[in-house]
Scaffold this motif. Sequence first.
Motif, mmCIF file in Angstrom:
data_model
loop_
_atom_site.group_PDB
_atom_site.id
_atom_site.type_symbol
_atom_site.label_atom_id
_atom_site.label_comp_id
_atom_site.label_asym_id
_atom_site.label_seq_id
_atom_site.Cartn_x
_atom_site.Cartn_y
_atom_site.Cartn_z
ATOM 1 N N ASP A 186 34.716 10.690 -15.096
ATOM 2 C CA ASP A 186 33.755 11.755 -14.701
ATOM 3 C C ASP A 186 32.272 11.412 -14.941
ATOM 4 O OD1 ASP A 186 35.784 13.078 -13.781
ATOM 5 O OD2 ASP A 186 36.246 14.225 -15.554
ATOM 6 N N ALA A 187 32.044 10.939 -16.159
ATOM 7 C CA ALA A 187 30.742 10.520 -16.591
ATOM 8 C C ALA A 187 30.821 9.379 -17.543
ATOM 9 C CB ALA A 187 29.959 11.686 -17.161
ATOM 10 N N VAL A 188 30.046 8.136 -17.270
ATOM 11 C CA VAL A 188 30.014 7.155 -18.127
ATOM 12 C C VAL A 188 28.388 6.729 -18.100
ATOM 13 C CG1 VAL A 188 31.185 4.903 -18.666
ATOM 14 C CG2 VAL A 188 32.082 6.559 -16.988
ATOM 15 N N CYS A 189 28.247 6.273 -19.560
ATOM 16 C CA CYS A 189 27.026 5.470 -19.752
ATOM 17 C C CYS A 189 27.096 4.321 -20.706
ATOM 18 C CB CYS A 189 25.796 6.612 -20.441
ATOM 19 S SG CYS A 189 25.321 7.602 -19.480
ATOM 20 N N LYS A 190 26.267 3.355 -20.754
ATOM 21 C CA LYS A 190 26.172 2.570 -21.828
ATOM 22 C C LYS A 190 25.038 2.776 -22.627
ATOM 23 C CE LYS A 190 24.580 -1.463 -19.252
ATOM 24 N NZ LYS A 190 24.754 -2.917 -18.943
ATOM 25 N N ALA A 191 25.176 2.528 -23.912
ATOM 26 C CA ALA A 191 24.021 2.731 -24.874
ATOM 27 C C ALA A 191 23.565 1.261 -25.544
ATOM 28 C CB ALA A 191 24.419 3.623 -25.891
ATOM 29 N N SER A 192 22.469 1.202 -25.169
ATOM 30 C CA SER A 192 21.862 -0.294 -25.850
ATOM 31 C C SER A 192 21.844 -0.082 -27.278
ATOM 32 C CB SER A 192 20.578 -0.423 -25.175
ATOM 33 O OG SER A 192 19.676 0.555 -25.505
ATOM 34 N N GLY A 193 22.024 -1.371 -28.072
ATOM 35 C CA GLY A 193 22.100 -1.302 -29.481
ATOM 36 C C GLY A 193 21.213 -2.528 -29.738
ATOM 37 N N VAL A 242 29.207 20.990 -14.090
ATOM 38 C CA VAL A 242 29.390 20.336 -15.633
ATOM 39 C C VAL A 242 28.831 19.075 -15.404
ATOM 40 C CG1 VAL A 242 30.888 19.467 -17.241
ATOM 41 C CG2 VAL A 242 31.322 22.000 -16.607
ATOM 42 N N MET A 243 29.354 18.304 -14.429
ATOM 43 C CA MET A 243 28.919 16.965 -14.029
ATOM 44 C C MET A 243 27.441 16.856 -13.896
ATOM 45 S SD MET A 243 30.212 14.154 -11.411
ATOM 46 C CE MET A 243 29.711 15.092 -9.899
ATOM 47 N N ARG A 244 26.844 17.911 -13.111
ATOM 48 C CA ARG A 244 25.269 17.802 -12.800
ATOM 49 C C ARG A 244 24.682 18.113 -14.339
ATOM 50 N NH1 ARG A 244 26.701 20.427 -7.618
ATOM 51 N NH2 ARG A 244 26.690 22.295 -8.887
ATOM 52 N N GLU A 254 20.216 23.389 -14.511
ATOM 53 C CA GLU A 254 21.571 22.738 -14.615
ATOM 54 C C GLU A 254 22.209 23.853 -15.585
ATOM 55 O OE1 GLU A 254 18.672 19.626 -13.668
ATOM 56 O OE2 GLU A 254 18.509 21.120 -14.987
ATOM 57 N N THR A 255 21.642 24.088 -16.773
ATOM 58 C CA THR A 255 22.203 25.033 -17.693
ATOM 59 C C THR A 255 22.678 26.357 -17.002
ATOM 60 O OG1 THR A 255 20.891 23.990 -19.491
ATOM 61 C CG2 THR A 255 22.158 26.171 -19.978
ATOM 62 N N PHE A 256 21.717 27.002 -16.258
ATOM 63 C CA PHE A 256 22.161 28.222 -15.394
ATOM 64 C C PHE A 256 23.293 27.933 -14.640
ATOM 65 C CE2 PHE A 256 21.604 30.636 -11.591
ATOM 66 C CZ PHE A 256 21.710 31.903 -12.238
ATOM 67 N N ASP A 257 23.375 26.822 -13.785
ATOM 68 C CA ASP A 257 24.431 26.608 -12.905
ATOM 69 C C ASP A 257 25.708 26.290 -13.693
ATOM 70 O OD1 ASP A 257 25.417 26.329 -10.314
ATOM 71 O OD2 ASP A 257 25.313 24.082 -10.626
ATOM 72 N N CYS A 258 25.658 25.700 -14.678
ATOM 73 C CA CYS A 258 26.891 25.381 -15.603
ATOM 74 C C CYS A 258 27.280 26.777 -16.162
ATOM 75 C CB CYS A 258 26.384 24.533 -16.682
ATOM 76 S SG CYS A 258 27.909 24.017 -17.673
ATOM 77 N N LEU A 259 26.504 27.563 -16.621
ATOM 78 C CA LEU A 259 27.272 28.635 -17.378
ATOM 79 C C LEU A 259 27.547 29.654 -16.207
ATOM 80 C CD1 LEU A 259 24.471 29.337 -19.970
ATOM 81 C CD2 LEU A 259 26.946 28.810 -20.426
ATOM 82 N N GLY A 303 13.270 21.730 -11.762
ATOM 83 C CA GLY A 303 14.189 20.742 -12.371
ATOM 84 C C GLY A 303 15.404 20.698 -11.756
ATOM 85 N N VAL A 304 15.533 21.260 -10.166
ATOM 86 C CA VAL A 304 16.749 21.079 -9.543
ATOM 87 C C VAL A 304 16.940 19.712 -9.230
ATOM 88 C CG1 VAL A 304 18.169 21.997 -7.451
ATOM 89 C CG2 VAL A 304 16.691 23.316 -8.774
ATOM 90 N N PRO A 305 17.995 19.016 -9.425
ATOM 91 C CA PRO A 305 18.146 17.615 -8.891
ATOM 92 C C PRO A 305 18.017 17.288 -7.412
ATOM 93 C CG PRO A 305 19.898 18.106 -10.249
ATOM 94 C CD PRO A 305 19.331 19.546 -9.949
ATOM 95 N N PHE A 306 17.424 16.301 -7.097
ATOM 96 C CA PHE A 306 16.871 15.875 -5.765
ATOM 97 C C PHE A 306 17.919 16.030 -4.852
ATOM 98 C CE2 PHE A 306 16.627 12.793 -1.973
ATOM 99 C CZ PHE A 306 15.522 13.049 -1.744
ATOM 100 N N GLU A 307 19.205 15.446 -5.353
ATOM 101 C CA GLU A 307 20.392 15.380 -4.328
ATOM 102 C C GLU A 307 20.992 16.777 -4.086
ATOM 103 O OE1 GLU A 307 21.770 12.975 -2.719
ATOM 104 O OE2 GLU A 307 20.434 11.481 -3.523
ATOM 105 N N GLN A 308 20.596 17.859 -5.136
ATOM 106 C CA GLN A 308 21.205 19.084 -4.943
ATOM 107 C C GLN A 308 20.105 19.869 -3.964
ATOM 108 O OE1 GLN A 308 21.904 21.364 -8.544
ATOM 109 N NE2 GLN A 308 22.620 23.142 -7.483
ATOM 110 N N THR A 309 18.850 19.637 -3.996
ATOM 111 C CA THR A 309 18.088 19.877 -3.066
ATOM 112 C C THR A 309 18.444 19.779 -1.725
ATOM 113 O OG1 THR A 309 16.383 20.036 -4.903
ATOM 114 C CG2 THR A 309 15.559 20.270 -2.633
#
Length: 326
Positions: free
Chosen positions: A65-72, A9-11, A229-234, A296-302
């Motif tokens: 777990d997951a944090v983002c800041k969104a510019s306004g 889910v995090m990925r 990412e979706t495949f792995d999540c599901l 589209g597999v993330p670099f770190e996961q590769t």
Amino acid sequence: MAGEKDLAVMRFLEKPENFSDLFNGSLFRGKQVLKAEMLESMSGRSALSFRDKDGGKVSVRRYRDAVCKASGRTTYAVFAVEGQGETHYAMPVREMVYDAMNYAGQVKALSDKHRKRKDYRDGAEFLSGLLREDRLAPVVTICFYYGTGKWEGPLDLFDMPDIPEEYEDMKPFMTNYKVNLVQASNVAPDNFRTDLRHVFSLLGMAADGAGMKRYIQERPEEFRHISYETFDCLRELLHVDKWWKTDGFERKGEVDMCKALEEIAEMAKDEGKAEGKAEGVRVGIKALAEICEKLGVPFEQTVEMVTEKFGMSSEDARESVELYWK
């Protein structure tokens, strides 16, 4: 987050379009408030230090777990996700602490800036650490519940205290704290524009195996080209990978990516036998890195896969993947 489900889910949420869509489709009911290009990933680590009454140093650390800041237009807002595969019976307190630490961190950052600039105008500003016109960035947290059972925990802080009858009059003076619970049963899948519509649709029919299978088979083109990412999540949440293994999907060979990656690793071993171990490993890593990038597999996961499949140290694996990562 811990465990394979949580990591998957995090990925999935590391992709800005998925992160923004989670908020747009749930809290904002389909309205496109957040855009992927507005987001900047933030560290999930929060740490505060203060002195107790005896002068000793006390440190508090928390990890989101997951944090983002969104510019306004003039400032930014903070959006955070706490993922839960099971009911958490202290979630209101947990999220309240996380949000409070974020606000406290903002106050400290402003205070440090003003003390460095020495721009306080009076004692009140000096003692509080803030100028009269200072404002904090708003923080909102989602509890993303992806378990297949019913959420049984409290949904706000008032669900938790046991207030004695003689103290009932104190309740109006207490501060409540709400949990923004997002789960399959309280969202409309059509509000989502990314693969989250599939995630929530399938989570909503978790107890109906035949329904999940039918849902996937009725959308062959979408699931044939679904992201890794979706495949792995599901796969981790619902074990739906077994329903990809129908004749129609297997002939194409485009969906069962994990199986494909396993075959590539085995191919590398065969190359090693034919060309010598070092050369075979090189060929295998090159093939694995290139196909991971295309899927589209993330670099770190590769890097993790290369480390595991070829028995390399993570540092050597990283250097090897970087050679072929365009």
